[in-house]
Design an enzyme around this catalytic site. Structure first.
Site, PDB file in Angstrom:
ATOM      1  N   ALA A  44       0.846  -1.197   0.000  1.00 47.59           N
ATOM      2  CA  ALA A  44       0.000   0.000   0.000  1.00 47.59           C
ATOM      3  C   ALA A  44       0.880   1.245   0.000  1.00 47.59           C
ATOM      4  CB  ALA A  44      -0.929  -0.004   1.201  1.00 47.59           C
ATOM      5  N   PHE A 117      -6.873  12.977  -1.635  1.00 47.93           N
ATOM      6  CA  PHE A 117      -7.128  11.711  -2.320  1.00 47.93           C
ATOM      7  C   PHE A 117      -8.484  11.833  -3.012  1.00 47.93           C
ATOM      8  CE2 PHE A 117      -5.200   7.307  -1.572  1.00 47.93           C
ATOM      9  CZ  PHE A 117      -3.901   7.753  -1.589  1.00 47.93           C
ATOM     10  N   GLN A 230     -13.239  -2.942  -7.630  1.00 52.10           N
ATOM     11  CA  GLN A 230     -12.686  -1.619  -7.964  1.00 52.10           C
ATOM     12  C   GLN A 230     -11.582  -1.725  -9.006  1.00 52.10           C
ATOM     13  OE1 GLN A 230     -10.328   1.052  -5.051  1.00 52.10           O
ATOM     14  NE2 GLN A 230     -12.255   2.078  -5.458  1.00 52.10           N
ATOM     15  N   HIS A 232      -8.554   0.450 -10.446  1.00 55.32           N
ATOM     16  CA  HIS A 232      -7.769   1.652 -10.138  1.00 55.32           C
ATOM     17  C   HIS A 232      -7.420   2.337 -11.456  1.00 55.32           C
ATOM     18  CE1 HIS A 232      -4.704   4.294  -8.504  1.00 55.32           C
ATOM     19  NE2 HIS A 232      -5.051   3.914  -7.280  1.00 55.32           N
ATOM     20  N   LEU A 242       0.892  -0.564  -9.367  1.00 54.19           N
ATOM     21  CA  LEU A 242       0.138   0.653  -9.051  1.00 54.19           C
ATOM     22  C   LEU A 242       0.996   1.920  -9.062  1.00 54.19           C
ATOM     23  CD1 LEU A 242      -2.668   1.606  -7.951  1.00 54.19           C
ATOM     24  CD2 LEU A 242      -1.587   1.606  -5.719  1.00 54.19           C
ATOM     25  N   GLU A 245      -2.703   6.894  -6.069  1.00 54.22           N
ATOM     26  CA  GLU A 245      -3.551   8.080  -6.198  1.00 54.22           C
ATOM     27  C   GLU A 245      -2.870   9.295  -5.561  1.00 54.22           C
ATOM     28  OE1 GLU A 245      -7.690   7.124  -5.813  1.00 54.22           O
ATOM     29  OE2 GLU A 245      -7.896   8.726  -4.347  1.00 54.22           O
ATOM     30  N   ARG A 276     -12.351   6.877  -7.804  1.00 57.82           N
ATOM     31  CA  ARG A 276     -11.680   5.960  -8.729  1.00 57.82           C
ATOM     32  C   ARG A 276     -12.583   5.387  -9.806  1.00 57.82           C
ATOM     33  NH1 ARG A 276      -7.924   2.844  -4.309  1.00 57.82           N
ATOM     34  NH2 ARG A 276      -6.601   4.659  -3.957  1.00 57.82           N
ATOM     35  N   HIS A 341      -8.221  -3.654  -8.799  1.00 55.61           N
ATOM     36  CA  HIS A 341      -7.444  -3.190  -7.656  1.00 55.61           C
ATOM     37  C   HIS A 341      -7.972  -3.655  -6.298  1.00 55.61           C
ATOM     38  CE1 HIS A 341      -4.740  -0.622  -5.428  1.00 55.61           C
ATOM     39  NE2 HIS A 341      -5.718   0.054  -4.889  1.00 55.61           N
ATOM     40  N   ARG A 376     -14.946   1.968  -3.162  1.00 54.34           N
ATOM     41  CA  ARG A 376     -14.154   2.374  -1.996  1.00 54.34           C
ATOM     42  C   ARG A 376     -13.364   3.641  -2.294  1.00 54.34           C
ATOM     43  NH1 ARG A 376      -8.392   1.366  -0.517  1.00 54.34           N
ATOM     44  NH2 ARG A 376      -8.170   0.686  -2.665  1.00 54.34           N
TER      45      ARG A 376
HETATM   46  C1  LIG Z   1      -0.771  -1.913  -4.817  1.00 57.21           C
HETATM   47  C2  LIG Z   1      -1.767  -1.555  -3.766  1.00 57.21           C
HETATM   48  C3  LIG Z   1      -1.696  -0.335  -3.120  1.00 57.21           C
HETATM   49  C4  LIG Z   1      -2.618   0.010  -2.136  1.00 57.21           C
HETATM   50  N1  LIG Z   1      -2.529   1.229  -1.521  1.00 57.21           N
HETATM   51  C5  LIG Z   1      -3.427   1.547  -0.562  1.00 57.21           C
HETATM   52  C6  LIG Z   1      -3.341   2.797   0.122  1.00 57.21           C
HETATM   53  O1  LIG Z   1      -2.452   3.608  -0.124  1.00 57.21           O
HETATM   54  N2  LIG Z   1      -4.271   3.069   1.064  1.00 57.21           N
HETATM   55  C7  LIG Z   1      -5.276   2.198   1.395  1.00 57.21           C
HETATM   56  O2  LIG Z   1      -6.079   2.499   2.250  1.00 57.21           O
HETATM   57  N3  LIG Z   1      -5.353   0.998   0.767  1.00 57.21           N
HETATM   58  C8  LIG Z   1      -4.456   0.652  -0.186  1.00 57.21           C
HETATM   59  N4  LIG Z   1      -4.559  -0.564  -0.815  1.00 57.21           N
HETATM   60  C9  LIG Z   1      -5.509  -1.560  -0.307  1.00 57.21           C
HETATM   61  C10 LIG Z   1      -4.961  -2.157   0.998  1.00 57.21           C
HETATM   62  O3  LIG Z   1      -3.565  -2.233   0.925  1.00 57.21           O
HETATM   63  C11 LIG Z   1      -5.505  -3.551   1.257  1.00 57.21           C
HETATM   64  O4  LIG Z   1      -6.902  -3.548   1.148  1.00 57.21           O
HETATM   65  C12 LIG Z   1      -5.131  -4.028   2.659  1.00 57.21           C
HETATM   66  O5  LIG Z   1      -3.762  -3.863   2.903  1.00 57.21           O
HETATM   67  C13 LIG Z   1      -5.527  -5.482   2.838  1.00 57.21           C
HETATM   68  O6  LIG Z   1      -5.045  -5.911   4.081  1.00 57.21           O
HETATM   69  P1  LIG Z   1      -5.508  -7.301   4.674  1.00 57.21           P
HETATM   70  O7  LIG Z   1      -4.827  -7.449   5.976  1.00 57.21           O
HETATM   71  O8  LIG Z   1      -6.984  -7.394   4.637  1.00 57.21           O
HETATM   72  O9  LIG Z   1      -4.944  -8.385   3.642  1.00 57.21           O
HETATM   73  P2  LIG Z   1      -3.468  -8.688   3.131  1.00 57.21           P
HETATM   74  O10 LIG Z   1      -2.478  -7.669   3.503  1.00 57.21           O
HETATM   75  O11 LIG Z   1      -3.619  -9.006   1.670  1.00 57.21           O
HETATM   76  O12 LIG Z   1      -3.088 -10.000   3.916  1.00 57.21           O
HETATM   77  C14 LIG Z   1      -3.708 -11.248   3.637  1.00 57.21           C
HETATM   78  C15 LIG Z   1      -3.018 -12.295   4.486  1.00 57.21           C
HETATM   79  O13 LIG Z   1      -3.765 -13.504   4.433  1.00 57.21           O
HETATM   80  C16 LIG Z   1      -2.905 -14.601   4.195  1.00 57.21           C
HETATM   81  N5  LIG Z   1      -3.708 -15.612   3.507  1.00 57.21           N
HETATM   82  C17 LIG Z   1      -4.551 -15.439   2.465  1.00 57.21           C
HETATM   83  N6  LIG Z   1      -5.151 -16.591   2.161  1.00 57.21           N
HETATM   84  C18 LIG Z   1      -4.670 -17.524   3.031  1.00 57.21           C
HETATM   85  C19 LIG Z   1      -4.899 -18.906   3.220  1.00 57.21           C
HETATM   86  N7  LIG Z   1      -5.767 -19.564   2.476  1.00 57.21           N
HETATM   87  N8  LIG Z   1      -4.210 -19.530   4.193  1.00 57.21           N
HETATM   88  C20 LIG Z   1      -3.322 -18.873   4.966  1.00 57.21           C
HETATM   89  N9  LIG Z   1      -3.073 -17.543   4.827  1.00 57.21           N
HETATM   90  C21 LIG Z   1      -3.748 -16.901   3.877  1.00 57.21           C
HETATM   91  C22 LIG Z   1      -1.765 -14.027   3.383  1.00 57.21           C
HETATM   92  O14 LIG Z   1      -0.624 -14.805   3.556  1.00 57.21           O
HETATM   93  C23 LIG Z   1      -1.613 -12.650   4.026  1.00 57.21           C
HETATM   94  O15 LIG Z   1      -0.807 -12.775   5.174  1.00 57.21           O
HETATM   95  C24 LIG Z   1      -3.642  -0.901  -1.805  1.00 57.21           C
HETATM   96  C25 LIG Z   1      -3.724  -2.123  -2.454  1.00 57.21           C
HETATM   97  C26 LIG Z   1      -2.818  -2.439  -3.452  1.00 57.21           C
HETATM   98  C27 LIG Z   1      -2.994  -3.728  -4.180  1.00 57.21           C
END
Ligand SMILES: Cc1cc2nc3c(=O)[nH]c(=O)nc-3n(C[C@H](O)[C@H](O)[C@H](O)COP(=O)(O)OP(=O)(O)OC[C@H]3O[C@@H](n4cnc5c(N)ncnc54)[C@H](O)[C@@H]3O)c2cc1C
Length: 565
Positions: A44, A117, A230, A232, A242, A245, A276, A341, A376
């Protein structure tokens, strides 16, 4: 069989925040298929929202204004009681991260800096240059280690055990040895992230397969609002990495092949900082109508920002351009195109992160509380991980603590373990003629082309039919590598089954929704239709595909109105 009072699946921001909270009351472990610091939260870039009012342009910001922007951005599909909880605790959670050591960029007088943003009336996105997720995840992991939380790394969860309506734990495969293990728990929290890789052209890492959503869906927990995906506006051509933004927040322009800042024709007031869904559609329209470069991209132009600002505020995206495109955005515009995204939908849960399965909770991108509705706003999902991660950890640990150790559920766990073992043996022994890599590529392509930025009835019908065909073909796959140690072929193709089922839920939900709302733009029904469609789509798994039903959207303060920017 292993046992912990609370098991969190996912080592990203949502999972780790949940674990930190649960560990206050209960013995807690985290299972993650990758090392936690490789979770997708690490990528992110742009920042995290909270109405702190630290930017001189945003000093009149408030919880009320942030809440309204969120609801309006969601095209009024967000549940407003959930938005109240979400935004109401945003400042506390961001200050907590600051106190835990996240090195936020600063204003001249030392407060947390905030940048504009898309879709936000005020500059309210707090950031650490353009590596916000990276530093937040590192900070959280260090804290989890300090609190002695147990981590099971490189374990992939393949089954959630539903024992007559009560969750008893999960079955996971060790990626390293290929062995299966039953992890029994009194409460399970999923923070398993989004399903971006169901689509071709995605900003998501290849680990973002949505397998957690699929596992919950198979266990009988409905998925909510899956059709809202979504796109992006700005990912670089080729790899679709990415360009945050934040680049437009810092003043970057979008320019077509005539040299025009074309956003003036779509959202003259907000220009590049419209939400977006609107910017992505505008870019795609420019490309479709011949005003793109090489019929596939437009330019994100940062040159006028100057070297100093780019180096200070956007060093990460400059590096990406240097490494992946061989250009320097200080003197060359960046070729960009929209890409998948974020998954607005997910595991259906209430504002306490509880699901219909007793003892099973979800938070972060895999969950749908719902605070993003049909679209979002950038900066709101990092916030979601820490707000709802904390809530999930709190509710799950209090639930687990309240149970007396009955030893119930062991039989269900053993049965599930045996079934999963048999499934894997069948898969490894299969000599079918279908190539799973080809199935995966066809799935991603049909989803991007037919259930993408612009949607229409016939292409979506074709997508549903294609996904069903792929599900039949999946039954005849065979794997190249039959060993158990580090069999990534096996692990990825176990996930492919889930991807196919999620794709079907997305496509079927989109086909049924005869209106346009947020990220779901239906060419045959270009207007929002509140009379018929101000409702959440619920998809329940059946062996013949998703069964769709609908649930009410909670409206409190903000009556739906036309969404204009
Ligand atoms: C390139 C990019 C940039 C972004 N920038 C922003 C930003 O600037 N601001 C913002 O608000 N949002 C941003 N987002 C969105 C945001 O980063 C994500 O929505 C958020 O970080 C998701 O966090 P999470 O903890 O839900 O999942 P994740 O960080 O994706 O973690 C998922 C975890 O689950 C584990 N897992 C998955 N499936 C299994 C399984 N079956 N068994 C065991 N483990 C599993 C993985 O190993 C991982 O540890 C961005 C997204 C992207 C793609």
């Amino acid at each position: 069989m292993k046992y912990h009072q609370v098991i969190v699946v996912g080592g990203g921001l949502a999972g780790m925040r949940a674990a930190l909270e649960a560990a206050k009351l209960c013995d807690t472990a985290v299972i993650s298929k990758v090392h936690p610091l490789r979770s997708h939260s690490v990528s992110a870039q742009g920042g995290i929202n909270a109405p702190l009012g630290n930017n001189p342009e945003g000093k009149d910001d408030s919880v009320e204004r942030h809440s309204f922007d969120t609801v309006k951005g969601s095209d009024f599909l967000a549940d407003q009681d959930a938005v109240d909880v979400f935004i109401g605790s945003s400042a506390d959670r961001v200050y907590e991260m600051e106190h835990w050591g996240v090195p936020f960029s600063r204003t001249e007088d030392g407060r947390i800096a905030q940048r504009p943003f898309g879709g936000a009336g005020f500059p309210r996105t707090c950031y650490c240059a353009d590596t916000t997720g990276h530093v937040m995840l590192h900070c959280m992991y260090e804290r989890a280690i300090r609190h002695d939380i147990k981590f099971y790394e490189e374990w992939q969860v393949i089954c959630l055990v539903n024992d007559g309506g009560a969750c008893r734990g999960v079955i996971a495969i060790s990626i390293i040895t290929g062995e299966l293990e039953a992890f029994m728990a009194d409460a399970v929290i999923f923070g398993t992230g989004g399903a971006g890789r169901t689509y071709g052209k995605s900003t998501n890492a290849i680990i973002n397969t949505g397998s957690g959503m699929a596992v919950a869906y198979w266990a009988g927990v409905p998925l909510k609002d899956m059709e809202f995906i979504q796109f992006h506006p700005t990912s670089i051509i080729g790899t679709n990495i990415l360009m945050t933004e934040g680049a437009r927040g810092e003043g970057g322009y979008l320019v077509n092949n005539r040299g025009e800042r074309f956003m003036k024709n779509y959202t003259p007031k907000f220009m590049e900082l419209a939400p977006r869904d609107i910017v992505a559609r505008s870019i795609q329209t420019e490309i479709n109508e011949g005003r793109g470069f090489e019929n596939q991209h437009v330019h994100l132009d940062l040159r006028h920002l100057g070297k100093a600002k780019i180096m200070e505020r956007l060093p990460g995206i400059r590096d990406i351009c240097l490494h992946f495109l061989g250009i320097d955005p200080i003197d060359t515009p960046i070729p960009i195109q929209p890409a998948q995204h974020y998954t607005m939908g997910g595991i259906d849960c209430n504002i306490n992160c509880e699901t219909v399965l007793k003892g099973f909770y979800a938070a972060g991108e895999c969950a749908c509380v719902s605070v993003h509705g049909s679209n979002r706003l950038g900066g709101n999902s990092l916030l979601e991980t820490i707000v709802f991660g904390k809530i999930a950890g709190d509710f799950a640990s209090r639930y687990a603590k309240g149970l007396s150790a009955t030893g119930q559920g062991k039989a269900a766990m053993k049965k599930a373990l045996k079934e999963q073992e048999e499934k894997i043996n069948r898969l490894l022994a299969s000599t079918g003629s279908e190539n799973p890599a080809k199935i995966r590529a066809e799935l991603k392509s049909v989803m991007f082309e037919n259930v993408g930025i612009f949607r229409d009835t016939k292409p979506m019908q074709e997508a549903v039919a294609k996904v069903r065909e792929l599900r039949e073909r999946y039954k005849k796959i065979s794997l190249d590598f039959k060993g158990r140690r580090y069999n990534l072929d096996l692990c990825r193709n176990l996930e492919l089954e889930g991807k196919i089922d999620l794709a079907e839920a997305i496509a079927a939900g989109a086909l049924a929704r005869t209106e346009s709302r947020g990220s779901h733009f239906h060419l045959g029904y270009p207007k929002r239709d509140d009379d018929n469609w101000l409702k959440h789509t619920m998809a329940t798994h059946t062996k013949d595909g998703p069964k769709l039903s609908y649930s009410t959207v909670t409206i409190t303060k903000y009556k739906p109105e036309e969404r204009k920017y």
